[in-house]
Structure formats: C-alpha cells, structure tokens
Design a protein around this motif. Structure first.
Motif, PDB file in Angstrom:
ATOM      1  N   ARG A 272      34.470  42.067  33.257  1.00 24.86           N
ATOM      2  CA  ARG A 272      33.856  42.842  34.337  1.00 24.86           C
ATOM      3  C   ARG A 272      33.436  44.205  33.820  1.00 24.86           C
ATOM      4  O   ARG A 272      34.131  44.842  33.046  1.00 24.86           O
ATOM      5  CB  ARG A 272      34.841  43.013  35.511  1.00 24.86           C
ATOM      6  CG  ARG A 272      35.203  41.718  36.214  1.00 24.86           C
ATOM      7  CD  ARG A 272      36.013  42.032  37.469  1.00 24.86           C
ATOM      8  NE  ARG A 272      35.263  42.823  38.425  1.00 24.86           N
ATOM      9  CZ  ARG A 272      34.461  42.321  39.366  1.00 24.86           C
ATOM     10  NH1 ARG A 272      34.336  41.010  39.493  1.00 24.86           N
ATOM     11  NH2 ARG A 272      33.805  43.110  40.204  1.00 24.86           N
ATOM     12  N   SER A 273      32.264  44.657  34.274  1.00 19.90           N
ATOM     13  CA  SER A 273      31.752  45.973  33.901  1.00 19.90           C
ATOM     14  C   SER A 273      31.974  47.006  34.989  1.00 19.90           C
ATOM     15  O   SER A 273      31.686  48.186  34.786  1.00 19.90           O
ATOM     16  CB  SER A 273      30.256  45.888  33.580  1.00 19.90           C
ATOM     17  OG  SER A 273      29.535  45.413  34.715  1.00 19.90           O
ATOM     18  N   SER A 274      32.484  46.580  36.134  1.00 23.85           N
ATOM     19  CA  SER A 274      32.810  47.505  37.224  1.00 23.85           C
ATOM     20  C   SER A 274      34.046  46.997  37.940  1.00 23.85           C
ATOM     21  O   SER A 274      34.383  45.803  37.893  1.00 23.85           O
ATOM     22  CB  SER A 274      31.640  47.643  38.215  1.00 23.85           C
ATOM     23  OG  SER A 274      31.332  46.378  38.786  1.00 23.85           O
ATOM     24  N   CYS A 275      34.740  47.880  38.604  1.00 27.25           N
ATOM     25  CA  CYS A 275      35.976  47.536  39.297  1.00 27.25           C
ATOM     26  C   CYS A 275      35.672  46.644  40.508  1.00 27.25           C
ATOM     27  O   CYS A 275      34.748  46.934  41.283  1.00 27.25           O
ATOM     28  CB  CYS A 275      36.706  48.815  39.724  1.00 27.25           C
ATOM     29  SG  CYS A 275      38.249  48.492  40.621  1.00 27.25           S
ATOM     30  N   TYR A 276      36.432  45.558  40.640  1.00 29.55           N
ATOM     31  CA  TYR A 276      36.174  44.629  41.744  1.00 29.55           C
ATOM     32  C   TYR A 276      36.590  45.225  43.078  1.00 29.55           C
ATOM     33  O   TYR A 276      36.138  44.787  44.139  1.00 29.55           O
ATOM     34  CB  TYR A 276      36.941  43.313  41.499  1.00 29.55           C
ATOM     35  CG  TYR A 276      38.416  43.383  41.792  1.00 29.55           C
ATOM     36  CD1 TYR A 276      38.928  43.000  43.030  1.00 29.55           C
ATOM     37  CD2 TYR A 276      39.320  43.848  40.832  1.00 29.55           C
ATOM     38  CE1 TYR A 276      40.287  43.067  43.292  1.00 29.55           C
ATOM     39  CE2 TYR A 276      40.664  43.919  41.088  1.00 29.55           C
ATOM     40  CZ  TYR A 276      41.152  43.525  42.310  1.00 29.55           C
ATOM     41  OH  TYR A 276      42.493  43.598  42.582  1.00 29.55           O
ATOM     42  N   GLN A 277      37.461  46.280  43.055  1.00 28.46           N
ATOM     43  CA  GLN A 277      37.982  46.816  44.305  1.00 28.46           C
ATOM     44  C   GLN A 277      37.192  48.023  44.784  1.00 28.46           C
ATOM     45  O   GLN A 277      36.743  48.060  45.934  1.00 28.46           O
ATOM     46  CB  GLN A 277      39.459  47.189  44.113  1.00 28.46           C
ATOM     47  CG  GLN A 277      40.162  47.653  45.389  1.00 28.46           C
ATOM     48  CD  GLN A 277      41.665  47.749  45.187  1.00 28.46           C
ATOM     49  OE1 GLN A 277      42.220  47.038  44.372  1.00 28.46           O
ATOM     50  NE2 GLN A 277      42.301  48.628  45.938  1.00 28.46           N
ATOM     51  N   CYS A 278      36.965  49.005  43.896  1.00 29.87           N
ATOM     52  CA  CYS A 278      36.238  50.211  44.302  1.00 29.87           C
ATOM     53  C   CYS A 278      34.818  50.256  43.772  1.00 29.87           C
ATOM     54  O   CYS A 278      34.082  51.218  44.036  1.00 29.87           O
ATOM     55  CB  CYS A 278      36.989  51.472  43.881  1.00 29.87           C
ATOM     56  SG  CYS A 278      37.111  51.653  42.084  1.00 29.87           S
TER      57      CYS A 278
END
Length: 314
Positions: A209-215
């Motif tokens: 993942r290249s970005s946070c799944y939560q924020c």
C-alpha cells in the motif's frame, strides 16, 4: 741512375709527399681509385700520405705509371716506397724462410727430417689451437644465448603473473561490486516486504500500500516498518513466528511482555512500538518466537492474554 732505381725494392705501401694543404684521405682515394682497394692514412706530423695497396704488384704499377707526372691542383707529388713496410716484410720473410733455406742448402746440417716434422707439428698445434679457440668462442656464444633466452622466459613469466594478478584484482572488484548490489537489492526487497505503520493513526498497512487504509495519508519515505504478519484475522495460521499484541497500557514494558509469553515458547525478540518524539508506548508490540510452533501455541489458546491486569488482543 733512373728514378725507379733510386726508389729501391718495391713494397705494398707507397708514400706520397708534397700534396696541397687542403688535400685529405678522400682526395687521395679518389685519385687512386683505378688501382683496386686501398687504405690511405695521413701522417700530419710528417706531412705525407701512406697508401697501402692490395699487393706489391698494384703498388709497383702505380709507381711506374705516375712517378714523373703525378700532380694535384698543379702541384707535383713525390712518390717513394715505404722503407718501414719494406723492412718489416723483409724481417718477416727472413724469420719465416731463413731456417728452411739453410736446411735446403745444407741437408746434412743436423736432422733435416726432424726439423721438417717439428714444423709440421707446430702447424698442427697452431691449427688445433685455432680450432679450440673457435670452439670456445662458439660455446660462449651458445651460453650467452641460453642465458639471454632464460632471462627472456623469466621476464615473460613475470609479465604473465602480473597480468593474471591484475585480472584477479579486476575480478575481485567486480565480484565485490556485484555482492554489494545483490545485498542492496535484498535489503530493498526486505524493506518492501515489511508492513508499515502510519504516523498519524498508528494503523498497520500492508507493504504494497502507498497510502494508509484508515486515514488515507500517503506513506512517508521513512515510515516505521514491522515484519509482515501474514494473518487474516485472530486464530489464523501464522506464516512467520511473529505475533502482534494490541491493547497494551502505556506503562507496559518489554519485561511484562516477556513474562506473559515465555510460558508458551522461547521468545526470540520483543519489539515494543514507541513514539519517535516522546518515546512513549503506542499501545502495541511484536513478539517473535524461535519457531512457528511457539506462535501457534499462543493462537491455539484463543489469543487471550492478560498483561498488567487487562486482556490484550493477539
């Protein structure tokens, strides 16, 4: 008395006098080039030139043709046979043929045949001495050639060793460079295989993942990484001997975690995740066992562990 009679017995060396001051050996050689090969020497002290012909006959022919009319640049040149050369040849002939003539004239004087045999032995001895000298000279040449070839082979061998050493150094540098590249690639792949923790919400994201799944914040360049757990939920079969423990108190330290998990299996490492700035606990940790069986023992217990009086999630 004629001019030729005054010159005395002929010899192979002729003395030329009265030549101009600018005359040299080349001038005399060019003047006498029709009389075969000859050697010209200038005697500066006496002011004359010595001309040595191939034989007495050439010298005599030159003297007879040029005794009265030889001039250089209009200056008459005086000609005479060399007394020194004539005396030297006369002494040599006397030494060479004197004994033989006496023996021929008086065969009864002493042992004539013994003297003949002695002269033959002397000649044979001289020939043997010459052959020995030639043989020694040839041996010296062969020995020198052998030494030269040996030195050349040694130098060529040293050059080959230097070239091989240079190739080995180049191969070592290339091998070291390849090892460094392979090590860097492995480290990069290892980093890419690890999950990463979001600095904003502390959520653990998969490595891909290249970005946070939560924020939904972008993955920072130097995000904190954790071993990829490979779990699909509580109770799943672990792929690596690492368990993630959540719900910890802020005051919980590595010692409490070691006391809680040691009864299940031998713990290899405990990593308590802390804030980079304040160094305070962020409420979760990673426990690594030596074997997968140790991690599986915790999963088989349902993942319910009590630490510092509260139940934590595994």
């Amino acid at each position: 008395m004629s001019t030729l009679a005054r010159l005395g017995p002929p010899s192979a060396t002729v003395v030329l006098g009265g030549l101009p001051a600018h005359a040299n050996e080349t001038t005399v050689t060019t003047l006498l080039q029709d009389y075969g090969e000859l050697q010209v020497r200038m005697m500066r002290r006496e002011g004359v030139f010595l001309v040595e012909f191939e034989s007495v006959e050439f010298a005599q022919a030159f003297v007879e043709c040029s005794i009265d009319d030889l001039t250089v640049d209009g200056v008459p040149v005086s000609i005479e046979y060399s007394r020194r050369d004539r005396d030297r040849h006369r002494d040599r002939d006397r030494e060479r043929y004197g004994d033989r003539e006496r023996d021929d004239k008086d065969p009864d004087r002493g042992d004539f045949r013994a003297r003949v045999r002695e002269r033959e032995r002397d000649r044979d001895r001289d020939r043997d001495r010459d052959r020995d000298r030639d043989r020694d000279r040839d041996d010296d040449r062969r020995r020198d050639r052998y030494e030269y070839d040996r030195r050349e082979r040694d130098r060529e061998r040293e050059r080959d060793m230097d070239r091989e050493w240079d190739r080995d150094k180049i191969d070592d540098r290339r091998r070291s460079r390849d090892d460094d590249r392979f090590r860097d690639r492995e480290e990069r792949e290892e980093r890419e295989r690890k999950d990463w923790i979001c600095n904003s919400c502390n959520a653990i994201n998969f490595a891909r993942r290249s970005s946070c799944y939560q924020c939904m914040r972008a993955k920072p360049e130097w995000a904190e990484t954790v071993p990829a757990l490979g779990l699909s939920g509580s109770g799943a079969q672990p792929e690596v001997p690492v368990l993630m423990v959540k719900g910890l108190k802020d005051s919980t330290a590595e010692g409490e975690l070691l006391d809680a998990f040691s009864p299940f299996a031998e713990v290899r490492e405990i990593r308590l995740v802390r804030d980079r700035g304040t160094k305070a606990s962020r409420g979760f940790a990673f426990v690594e066992f030596h074997t997968l069986e140790g991690a599986q023992n915790v999963i088989d217990r349902g993942g319910s562990i009590t630490i510092d009086g509260i139940g934590v999630r595994v």
